[in-house]
Design an enzyme around this catalytic site. Sequence first.
Site, PDB file in Angstrom:
ATOM      1  N   GLY A   1       0.830  -1.357  -0.277  1.00 32.68           N
ATOM      2  CA  GLY A   1      -0.361   0.197  -0.115  1.00 32.68           C
ATOM      3  C   GLY A   1       0.597   0.961  -0.332  1.00 32.68           C
ATOM      4  O   GLY A   1       0.443   2.376  -0.070  1.00 32.68           O
TER       5      GLY A   1
ATOM      6  N   GLU B   1       6.724  -2.621   5.933  1.00 37.58           N
ATOM      7  CA  GLU B   1       6.904  -3.483   4.411  1.00 37.58           C
ATOM      8  C   GLU B   1       6.920  -2.475   2.864  1.00 37.58           C
ATOM      9  O   GLU B   1       6.514  -3.163   2.489  1.00 37.58           O
ATOM     10  CB  GLU B   1       7.175  -4.968   4.293  1.00 37.58           C
ATOM     11  CG  GLU B   1       6.649  -5.536   5.400  1.00 37.58           C
ATOM     12  CD  GLU B   1       6.381  -6.736   5.332  1.00 37.58           C
ATOM     13  OE1 GLU B   1       6.659  -7.709   5.835  1.00 37.58           O
ATOM     14  OE2 GLU B   1       6.073  -7.295   4.643  1.00 37.58           O
TER      15      GLU B   1
ATOM     16  N   GLY C   1       8.715  -1.062  -0.124  1.00 38.41           N
ATOM     17  CA  GLY C   1       9.224  -1.938  -1.801  1.00 38.41           C
ATOM     18  C   GLY C   1       9.217  -0.246  -2.639  1.00 38.41           C
ATOM     19  O   GLY C   1      10.346   0.361  -2.677  1.00 38.41           O
TER      20      GLY C   1
ATOM     21  N   ARG D   1       7.873  -3.395 -17.053  1.00 41.00           N
ATOM     22  CA  ARG D   1       6.313  -2.963 -16.626  1.00 41.00           C
ATOM     23  C   ARG D   1       5.571  -2.500 -17.377  1.00 41.00           C
ATOM     24  O   ARG D   1       4.194  -2.609 -16.986  1.00 41.00           O
ATOM     25  CB  ARG D   1       6.643  -2.360 -15.407  1.00 41.00           C
ATOM     26  CG  ARG D   1       7.485  -1.652 -14.656  1.00 41.00           C
ATOM     27  CD  ARG D   1       7.833  -1.005 -13.261  1.00 41.00           C
ATOM     28  NE  ARG D   1       5.999  -1.193 -12.707  1.00 41.00           N
ATOM     29  CZ  ARG D   1       5.044  -0.029 -12.266  1.00 41.00           C
ATOM     30  NH1 ARG D   1       5.518   0.886 -13.244  1.00 41.00           N
ATOM     31  NH2 ARG D   1       5.072  -0.379 -11.764  1.00 41.00           N
TER      32      ARG D   1
ATOM     33  N   TYR E   1       2.296  -4.583 -17.674  1.00 37.85           N
ATOM     34  CA  TYR E   1       0.758  -3.577 -16.867  1.00 37.85           C
ATOM     35  C   TYR E   1       0.026  -2.116 -17.094  1.00 37.85           C
ATOM     36  O   TYR E   1      -0.542  -2.046 -16.794  1.00 37.85           O
ATOM     37  CB  TYR E   1       0.967  -2.906 -15.438  1.00 37.85           C
ATOM     38  CG  TYR E   1       2.198  -4.042 -13.964  1.00 37.85           C
ATOM     39  CD1 TYR E   1       1.257  -5.329 -14.011  1.00 37.85           C
ATOM     40  CD2 TYR E   1       2.998  -3.987 -14.288  1.00 37.85           C
ATOM     41  CE1 TYR E   1       2.094  -5.903 -13.298  1.00 37.85           C
ATOM     42  CE2 TYR E   1       3.953  -4.911 -12.964  1.00 37.85           C
ATOM     43  CZ  TYR E   1       3.366  -5.267 -12.553  1.00 37.85           C
ATOM     44  OH  TYR E   1       3.845  -6.850 -11.623  1.00 37.85           O
TER      45      TYR E   1
ATOM     46  N   CYS F   1      12.170  -7.161 -31.193  1.00 37.75           N
ATOM     47  CA  CYS F   1      11.258  -7.210 -32.114  1.00 37.75           C
ATOM     48  C   CYS F   1       9.882  -8.143 -31.631  1.00 37.75           C
ATOM     49  O   CYS F   1       9.683  -9.701 -32.055  1.00 37.75           O
ATOM     50  CB  CYS F   1      11.804  -8.943 -33.429  1.00 37.75           C
ATOM     51  SG  CYS F   1      13.430  -8.216 -33.942  1.00 37.75           S
ATOM     52  N   GLU F   2       9.131  -7.611 -30.852  1.00 41.10           N
ATOM     53  CA  GLU F   2       8.122  -7.483 -30.090  1.00 41.10           C
ATOM     54  C   GLU F   2       7.095  -6.167 -30.389  1.00 41.10           C
ATOM     55  O   GLU F   2       7.720  -5.303 -29.838  1.00 41.10           O
ATOM     56  CB  GLU F   2       8.327  -8.473 -29.052  1.00 41.10           C
ATOM     57  CG  GLU F   2       6.441  -9.077 -28.014  1.00 41.10           C
ATOM     58  CD  GLU F   2       7.015  -9.896 -27.207  1.00 41.10           C
ATOM     59  OE1 GLU F   2       8.008 -10.413 -27.334  1.00 41.10           O
ATOM     60  OE2 GLU F   2       5.756  -9.715 -26.334  1.00 41.10           O
TER      61      GLU F   2
ATOM     62  N   TYR G   1      10.956  -2.644  -9.368  1.00 40.26           N
ATOM     63  CA  TYR G   1      10.256  -3.155 -10.034  1.00 40.26           C
ATOM     64  C   TYR G   1      10.636  -3.269 -11.251  1.00 40.26           C
ATOM     65  O   TYR G   1       9.999  -2.970 -12.367  1.00 40.26           O
ATOM     66  CB  TYR G   1       8.949  -3.323 -10.109  1.00 40.26           C
ATOM     67  CG  TYR G   1       8.631  -3.594  -8.310  1.00 40.26           C
ATOM     68  CD1 TYR G   1       8.513  -5.056  -8.180  1.00 40.26           C
ATOM     69  CD2 TYR G   1       7.750  -3.234  -7.457  1.00 40.26           C
ATOM     70  CE1 TYR G   1       8.322  -5.613  -6.539  1.00 40.26           C
ATOM     71  CE2 TYR G   1       7.680  -3.197  -6.236  1.00 40.26           C
ATOM     72  CZ  TYR G   1       8.310  -4.708  -5.855  1.00 40.26           C
ATOM     73  OH  TYR G   1       6.969  -5.146  -4.644  1.00 40.26           O
TER      74      TYR G   1
END
Lengths: 425, 425
Positions: free
Chosen positions: A222, A263, A265, A304, A308, A337-338, A375
Amino acid sequence: MEKVFEFLTPERAFKLAKTVGTPTYIYDEGELCHAAKDVLNFPHAFGFKARYAIKANPNAYILRLFDKLGLHFDASSGYEAERAMLVGINPEKIQITAQEYPKNLKYLLEKGVLFNATSCLQLEMFGNEFPGKEVSIRVNPGIGSGHNNRTNVGGLSSSFGIWHEWIPEVKKIAEKYGLTVTKLHTHIGSGSDPKTWEKVVNLSLNAVKKFPHVHTLNLGGGYKIARTATEKSTDLLVIGLTVKKAFETFYKETGRKLDLEIEPGTYLVAKAGILLSKIIDKVSTGKDGYTFLKLDTGMNDMTRTTLYGAIHPVKIYPANGILPKEKETVVVVGHCCESGDIFTPVPGDPEGILPIELPKSRVGDLLAFGVAGAYCASMSLINYNSFPQIPEVLIALDGKFILLRKRQSLQDMIALECEEVLDLT
Amino acid sequence: MEKVFEFLTPERAFKLAKTVGTPTYIYDEGELCHAAKDVLNFPHAFGFKARYAIKANPNAYILRLFDKLGLHFDASSGYEAERAMLVGINPEKIQITAQEYPKNLKYLLEKGVLFNATSCLQLEMFGNEFPGKEVSIRVNPGIGSGHNNRTNVGGLSSSFGIWHEWIPEVKKIAEKYGLTVTKLHTHIGSGSDPKTWEKVVNLSLNAVKKFPHVHTLNLGGGYKIARTATEKSTDLLVIGLTVKKAFETFYKETGRKLDLEIEPGTYLVAKAGILLSKIIDKVSTGKDGYTFLKLDTGMNDMTRTTLYGAIHPVKIYPANGILPKEKETVVVVGHCCESGDIFTPVPGDPEGILPIELPKSRVGDLLAFGVAGAYCASMSLINYNSFPQIPEVLIALDGKFILLRKRQSLQDMIALECEEVLDLT
């Protein structure tokens, strides 16, 4: 969002591009310290520990810095706990909250690592291996608030933690092995809404009531950071006061002074990171199509966005030092190549394309992505299209540049390939 | 989809789990050979080469096997070409089609590697470095058919290849540097529809007409494999005959006999791969919630499910050898601390959860994902949550088990981390 690029002045950007090459991750020690201070000032009623969620960015230097600054650690796997120990973190400052019961948990516990059981089976396995010990449990209180389904880690659709209805089962297992539940952990995703927090704290405190020996409540997740102008950061002071008040009320009602653990991150590292790349091409699909800026980085280095639809702020560093007033509307794409290798998707929808307006750039200019400390290096499609894993550099408090990870070589990439006949008899 | 698990008998699965450990990738040499034979039998009117798209699975053994079987290679980056050379592939069999112009192209070309320019700038850079040479160009003919936006690599929204309207520009650049365009390449994604193929072949042949010296047309992409019962494989014979007919008609019309090249990746390796894991936990969120099977693998080892909502067939290998008749409806999840680590999403929607029916399983049973040979080991969030990169094993034609990649150690994982002050003067 210009502020997030402040530590990477054009002079520094071009010096680093010349010395380390692009693409590279760049971290700012000042911003890391600043975020740590923020987190350590989290309001609390009684005892307090902040654990850094290592998975956000497990680089050794960052772990050691946070250790020195007074943070404790949350490891998402037994491997992660051991990795932190390997680079000098005191095992007693590490707690494992993992989906997978570590094979070498005995070794880790003997060193001093703490264990948080996230399922009834984990508790049973722990009891069997370590009867009579104190233990922490993770509970899913039945609520979640991630910014999308994939980062929502509470509620019915989450497999994380012991579902609140199974608390009687937990008590049976604890009794069977003489375990004492002394810590309780809940984790509700990455939301920034204080109302959700209030609900979760109260649900969590209700669970604590069922365990008379619990002295610590750990409220994970959070601690969200705004990555773009439209996103909202979690206000630690607002959230913290809500939590503090609830702990004080709980004390008045029960006479129990609970310690608090959190906690974060993302909150600790996101803003301290930049991904620096070079514009290597500019192509167009005509008047009904798009103009694409092509970079020497891509979904292999920072995944990411394609995972997402996560948006990162962009800054151009013109090679000639002069930012033109003229703007252009472009799709920023990676070098893989994508077709999904796009850095400007529709926010939250990685399959959509949403061109953005940038100062008119030229091939050879540098392009930086901000808020890329969490991340990003730690969650990437390393070696896709056989691109080597990229370096990480730190700008230290004294202005020195410190290489924290070397650029991978092709030899490193294939070092573990072999052709070894296995004896299966 | 039981057939895709045929090469992994229960006996082999448990032997490998014991010797190599889980999770591990397992490849079948027989299936690799079978797929190669299929591809090499692609119908063609005149000359023909099949290039393996290395990025699908760049393991050295697989490259060497395909080399021996007569395949050529398509590299998606300069690094990938060099990687193939490092493990023994003849450079003359490798063609680079990359979004990023390789820094060491001179070295690679001197060794014999072929180059396919994918943008006007790449052609210009090539001309500048290698005036007077023959060259291949990639053209975006303005059509695409990927199975989702992220794998659709043709059309207005794709940055890949030179947009067809810029062909006059190509001619100018070629003239300026005395280049001869002798090969033309188009790539339309991963569709299986013969009608789309017919359109693309004709569009591509129209582009060929504008280049009198082109002797080879390379039709990339589109060699799709069904991963589930509802997906459709590309029928190479059907597609091939369409292509062959178009080449013959082109010959009748123009007197030009064109060679054909194709570049399958998925088709050659997908079915030959299995990801073998162990069920490590089983949790539930109550009667209104779900039952989750938790594995010792996750989105860190095989990312394409959480990336695209890609579905892979599942098979349970019961530890006691007896597959129960009783079924259960479960959500299969990975071991990462991320709610998106789900192997049973709604097809094509990684944010949705779609429980599947499986034989009732127990913790300790093995669970295998089929059709996991392409874009699985090669496209994964390596080291996320600090899990080590997993091994790759081959079941050879003679039944022997060959280790193709060792399991990474924690020391390997952090080997490139350092703390080195950089001299930027």
